[in-house]
Design an enzyme around this catalytic site. Sequence first.
Site, PDB file in Angstrom:
ATOM      1  N   SER A 142       0.868  -1.184   0.000  1.00  8.23           N
ATOM      2  CA  SER A 142       0.000   0.000   0.000  1.00  8.23           C
ATOM      3  C   SER A 142       0.904   1.233   0.000  1.00  8.23           C
ATOM      4  O   SER A 142       2.084   1.143   0.381  1.00  8.23           O
ATOM      5  CB  SER A 142      -0.848  -0.003   1.272  1.00  8.23           C
ATOM      6  OG  SER A 142      -1.475   1.247   1.488  1.00  8.23           O
ATOM      7  N   TYR A 155      -1.954  -1.195  10.436  1.00 10.98           N
ATOM      8  CA  TYR A 155      -1.925  -1.321   8.972  1.00 10.98           C
ATOM      9  C   TYR A 155      -0.629  -0.729   8.409  1.00 10.98           C
ATOM     10  O   TYR A 155       0.047  -1.350   7.582  1.00 10.98           O
ATOM     11  CB  TYR A 155      -3.147  -0.599   8.400  1.00 10.98           C
ATOM     12  CG  TYR A 155      -3.393  -0.797   6.929  1.00 10.98           C
ATOM     13  CD1 TYR A 155      -4.136  -1.873   6.460  1.00 10.98           C
ATOM     14  CD2 TYR A 155      -2.894   0.104   5.992  1.00 10.98           C
ATOM     15  CE1 TYR A 155      -4.384  -2.047   5.104  1.00 10.98           C
ATOM     16  CE2 TYR A 155      -3.134  -0.057   4.636  1.00 10.98           C
ATOM     17  CZ  TYR A 155      -3.883  -1.128   4.197  1.00 10.98           C
ATOM     18  OH  TYR A 155      -4.120  -1.303   2.845  1.00 10.98           O
TER      19      TYR A 155
HETATM   20  P1  NAD Z   1     -11.266  -6.584   0.303  1.00  9.09           P
HETATM   21  O1  NAD Z   1     -11.809  -6.467   1.684  1.00  9.09           O
HETATM   22  O2  NAD Z   1     -12.145  -6.341  -0.874  1.00  9.09           O
HETATM   23  O3  NAD Z   1     -10.595  -8.021   0.102  1.00  9.09           O
HETATM   24  C1  NAD Z   1      -9.815  -8.619   1.079  1.00  9.09           C
HETATM   25  C2  NAD Z   1      -9.689 -10.089   0.776  1.00  9.09           C
HETATM   26  O4  NAD Z   1      -8.889 -10.691   1.813  1.00  9.09           O
HETATM   27  C3  NAD Z   1     -11.034 -10.819   0.779  1.00  9.09           C
HETATM   28  O5  NAD Z   1     -11.023 -11.829  -0.206  1.00  9.09           O
HETATM   29  C4  NAD Z   1     -11.079 -11.444   2.173  1.00  9.09           C
HETATM   30  O6  NAD Z   1     -11.914 -12.586   2.264  1.00  9.09           O
HETATM   31  C5  NAD Z   1      -9.607 -11.804   2.346  1.00  9.09           C
HETATM   32  N1  NAD Z   1      -9.229 -12.039   3.727  1.00  9.09           N
HETATM   33  C6  NAD Z   1      -9.422 -11.242   4.812  1.00  9.09           C
HETATM   34  N2  NAD Z   1      -8.969 -11.853   5.918  1.00  9.09           N
HETATM   35  C7  NAD Z   1      -8.463 -13.047   5.522  1.00  9.09           C
HETATM   36  C8  NAD Z   1      -7.855 -14.130   6.213  1.00  9.09           C
HETATM   37  N3  NAD Z   1      -7.688 -14.126   7.534  1.00  9.09           N
HETATM   38  N4  NAD Z   1      -7.481 -15.214   5.499  1.00  9.09           N
HETATM   39  C9  NAD Z   1      -7.683 -15.250   4.150  1.00  9.09           C
HETATM   40  N5  NAD Z   1      -8.245 -14.262   3.458  1.00  9.09           N
HETATM   41  C10 NAD Z   1      -8.633 -13.173   4.143  1.00  9.09           C
HETATM   42  O7  NAD Z   1      -9.998  -5.608   0.303  1.00  9.09           O
HETATM   43  P2  NAD Z   1      -9.110  -4.974  -0.868  1.00  9.09           P
HETATM   44  O8  NAD Z   1      -9.310  -3.503  -0.803  1.00  9.09           O
HETATM   45  O9  NAD Z   1      -9.297  -5.685  -2.150  1.00  9.09           O
HETATM   46  O10 NAD Z   1      -7.662  -5.252  -0.269  1.00  9.09           O
HETATM   47  C11 NAD Z   1      -6.772  -6.199  -0.810  1.00  9.09           C
HETATM   48  C12 NAD Z   1      -5.353  -5.803  -0.434  1.00  9.09           C
HETATM   49  O11 NAD Z   1      -5.052  -4.539  -1.013  1.00  9.09           O
HETATM   50  C13 NAD Z   1      -5.126  -5.669   1.066  1.00  9.09           C
HETATM   51  O12 NAD Z   1      -3.866  -6.180   1.414  1.00  9.09           O
HETATM   52  C14 NAD Z   1      -5.179  -4.161   1.264  1.00  9.09           C
HETATM   53  O13 NAD Z   1      -4.441  -3.763   2.388  1.00  9.09           O
HETATM   54  C15 NAD Z   1      -4.532  -3.690  -0.029  1.00  9.09           C
HETATM   55  N6  NAD Z   1      -4.829  -2.302  -0.364  1.00  9.09           N
HETATM   56  C16 NAD Z   1      -6.105  -1.882  -0.619  1.00  9.09           C
HETATM   57  C17 NAD Z   1      -6.317  -0.555  -0.949  1.00  9.09           C
HETATM   58  C18 NAD Z   1      -7.682  -0.020  -1.261  1.00  9.09           C
HETATM   59  O14 NAD Z   1      -7.809   1.203  -1.430  1.00  9.09           O
HETATM   60  N7  NAD Z   1      -8.705  -0.847  -1.360  1.00  9.09           N
HETATM   61  C19 NAD Z   1      -5.241   0.339  -1.016  1.00  9.09           C
HETATM   62  C20 NAD Z   1      -3.970  -0.126  -0.749  1.00  9.09           C
HETATM   63  C21 NAD Z   1      -3.763  -1.449  -0.440  1.00  9.09           C
END
Ligand code: NAD
Length: 260
Positions: A142, A155
Site C-alpha cells: 500500500s 496497517y
Molecule cells: P477486500 O476487503 O475487498 O478483500 C480482502 C480479501 O482478503 C477478501 O477476499 C477477504 O476474504 C480476504 N481475507 C481477509 N482476511 C483473511 C484471512 N484471515 N485469510 C484469508 N483471506 C482473508 O480488500 P481490498 O481492498 O481488495 O484489499 C486487498 C489488499 O489490497 C489488502 O492487502 C489491502 O491492504 C490492499 N490495499 C487496498 C487498498 C484499497 O484502497 N482498497 C489500497 C492499498 C492497499
Amino acid sequence: MLKGRKAIVTGSTSGIGLGIARALAAEGVSVMLNGFGDAGAIETLRADLAKEFGVEVAYNAADLSKAVECEALVADAEARLGGLDILVNNAGIQHVSPVEDFPADRWDAVIAINMSSVFHTTRKALPGMKARGWGRIINVASVHGLVGSANKSAYVAAKHGVIGLTKVVALENAETAITCNAICPGWVLTPLVQAQIDTRAKNEGISVAEAGRALLLEKQPSARFTSVEQLGALAVFLAGEAAANITGTALPVDGGWLAR
Ligand code: NAD
C-alpha cells in the site's frame, strides 16, 4: 509467456485480489483462489472464472491469520495445480483507531494477516520456485507501506514490514529467475475502502458520495480511484518477461498521493 503458469492469489474472493486473479486467468494462468465469503458464491465465482478463461481454477479457504494454514495453502496449490510459479500475497484487513484506543487483538490480527502471512507463504513457496528455476512473488502492500496516516497504526506498520520483507526476498534471490516486488495502491474502491467511506458518511452526517469524494481529495490528487483492473494489469506485467529484472521495488499506483 504466462500461459500454463500456476498462481496463488490470497484474498481473491473480493476486491483487488479478485481483479488480479481475473487478469492472470485471462493470460492463461491456472489460479488458486483464497479468501472468505459465502461458499455457494465462491463456488460460482470459481466455476465462472474457469469457464470464461479455460484455465484450472481451484479454491482453498485457508485463514491466513494462522501460519499452518498459510503453509497448507502453498502445499495444496503445488499438489492441485501441479506447481506454483506466481505467488500474489494480497489478503488484508483494516482497523481504524488512535493508538491509545487500538484493541490489542485487532493489532495482532492486522499484523498476522497483512504481514506475517506474506512471510509464511513466501517461505513455503520459494523451495519449489528455486527447484523449477522461475518465480514471481507480488506483494500487495500500500502507499501506507511508504508513508503513514493517523489512526492506522497496525496497517501502516504491517505494510512497511511487507515492503522490507519484499526487499530481503528480492536480494536473497537476486541471481535467480525469481523476482519479488510490492504494489503500493492508494485508494481503490473495494469493500475494504467502502467500509471507511460509510463510517465517514455516518460520523460527519454527509452522503456516501460526499464522503467518498472527501476521502479521495484528502490524499489522492487525481481525485480518482484506481481500478482493480489497472492493478490486475500491473500484476500481469510484473509476472511477465519485461519485468524479469525488476525486483525489490515498491511501485506506487496512487494518483499522485506520494508526490506531495
Ligand atoms: P477486500 O476487503 O475487498 O478483500 C480482502 C480479501 O482478503 C477478501 O477476499 C477477504 O476474504 C480476504 N481475507 C481477509 N482476511 C483473511 C484471512 N484471515 N485469510 C484469508 N483471506 C482473508 O480488500 P481490498 O481492498 O481488495 O484489499 C486487498 C489488499 O489490497 C489488502 O492487502 C489491502 O491492504 C490492499 N490495499 C487496498 C487498498 C484499497 O484502497 N482498497 C489500497 C492499498 C492497499
